[in-house]
Design an enzyme around this catalytic site. Structure first.
Site, PDB file in Angstrom:
ATOM      1  N   VAL A   1       9.019 -14.075 -23.133  1.00  0.00           N
ATOM      2  CA  VAL A   1       9.713 -14.481 -22.227  1.00  0.00           C
ATOM      3  C   VAL A   1       9.675 -16.006 -21.699  1.00  0.00           C
ATOM      4  O   VAL A   1      10.619 -16.913 -21.429  1.00  0.00           O
ATOM      5  CB  VAL A   1       9.508 -13.754 -20.943  1.00  0.00           C
ATOM      6  CG1 VAL A   1       9.651 -13.037 -21.125  1.00  0.00           C
ATOM      7  CG2 VAL A   1       7.867 -14.912 -20.591  1.00  0.00           C
TER       8      VAL A   1
ATOM      9  N   TYR B   1      -3.071 -18.800 -10.954  1.00  0.00           N
ATOM     10  CA  TYR B   1      -2.010 -17.518 -10.712  1.00  0.00           C
ATOM     11  C   TYR B   1      -1.285 -17.516  -8.947  1.00  0.00           C
ATOM     12  O   TYR B   1      -0.089 -18.107  -9.280  1.00  0.00           O
ATOM     13  CB  TYR B   1      -3.017 -15.933 -10.864  1.00  0.00           C
ATOM     14  CG  TYR B   1      -2.299 -15.290 -10.155  1.00  0.00           C
ATOM     15  CD1 TYR B   1      -0.938 -14.575 -11.025  1.00  0.00           C
ATOM     16  CD2 TYR B   1      -2.120 -14.712  -9.233  1.00  0.00           C
ATOM     17  CE1 TYR B   1      -0.362 -13.726 -10.737  1.00  0.00           C
ATOM     18  CE2 TYR B   1      -0.919 -13.470  -8.852  1.00  0.00           C
ATOM     19  CZ  TYR B   1       0.096 -12.119  -9.992  1.00  0.00           C
ATOM     20  OH  TYR B   1       0.676 -11.561  -9.556  1.00  0.00           O
TER      21      TYR B   1
END
Length: 254
Positions: free
Chosen positions: A60, A151
């Site tokens: 991606v 994250y």
């Protein structure tokens, strides 16, 4: 809904797979994208019989691959009307030990991957008068947690990306939203639990519903935001978190 076509990234596992299954159950044709080639074939076999679907292995964060896959998906299935960017990673690690490469990997997959697919699909949606894009954010995009600096940073960026694109593309008829899950019972979260770096009791304790989410519950939120029932909703981050973000109880969230 036979003219509805969704592209789902991260579709071989977890939330992405649940999204592919949910949209397929509603009659959508589905383009499944994942870098795990072998798991994609297994994911395809879980879709309802008769579903029109194709699999597309790819990275991606590679712009050339993204453009090629979107073009191939539209050739195979037709114009994409909905996009779900579910591809993502989490590497729980003390922040003092996170390398620049590890930090960039979170941004590349979680943020850049979402943007590249939104850009490639959005251009086509704009030419056709609109569509719906749903990104996977996180409760960690709106709060902090130990061992997850990269994250948290990446998911906060996703939330702000949704806001920016919804403002810029709204006049083109493109709605952009996100779902922000709490801890969800996926293989990725189970791996953290098995490593002893996911405070399952702490998360349950802070969550008013006292449990983790199921992937299918996150997929329900994604489907709603993509559907005509959310036709006036854009720029929104929908928590699917059992009330966690609303709870001020000071249990450590990890």
């Amino acid at each position: 809904m036979s003219d509805e076509i969704v592209l789902v990234t991260g579709a071989a596992h977890g939330i992405g797979l649940a999204c592919a299954q949910r949209f397929a159950a509603e009659g959508y044709a589905v383009a499944l994208v994942d870098r795990d080639d072998s798991a994609l074939s297994a994911a395809l076999a879980t879709l309802p019989e008769g579903t029109k679907a194709e699999i597309f292995p790819g990275d991606v964060a590679d712009a050339a691959q993204v453009e090629r896959i979107v073009a191939e998906a539209e050739t195979a299935l037709g114009p994409i009307t909905a996009l779900v960017t579910s591809a993502g990673i989490i590497r729980a690690k003390p922040s003092f030990e996170v390398s620049p490469e590890e930090f960039r990997e979170h941004l590349d997959i979680n943020v850049t991957g979402s943007f590249l697919y939104a850009q490639a699909v959005g251009k086509r949606m704009a030419q056709r008068g609109g569509g719906s894009i749903v990104m996977i954010g996180s409760v960690y995009g709106a709060s902090g947690a130990p061992l997850r600096a990269a994250y948290c940073a990446s998911k906060g960026a996703v939330h702000n990306l949704v806001a920016a694109l919804s403002v810029e593309w709204g006049e083109l008829g493109i709605r952009v939203n996100a779902v922000a899950p709490t801890g969800t019972r996926t293989a990725m979260v189970q791996g953290l639990i098995d490593q002893g770096i996911y405070n399952l009791d702490g998360v349950r304790g802070r969550t008013p519903l006292r449990r983790l989410a199921e992937p299918e519950e996150i997929a329900d939120g994604c489907f709603f935001l993509a559907s005509k029932h959310a036709g006036m909703i854009s720029g929104h981050v929908l928590p699917v978190d059992g009330g966690l973000l609303s709870n001020g109880y000071p249990t450590v969230l990890s």
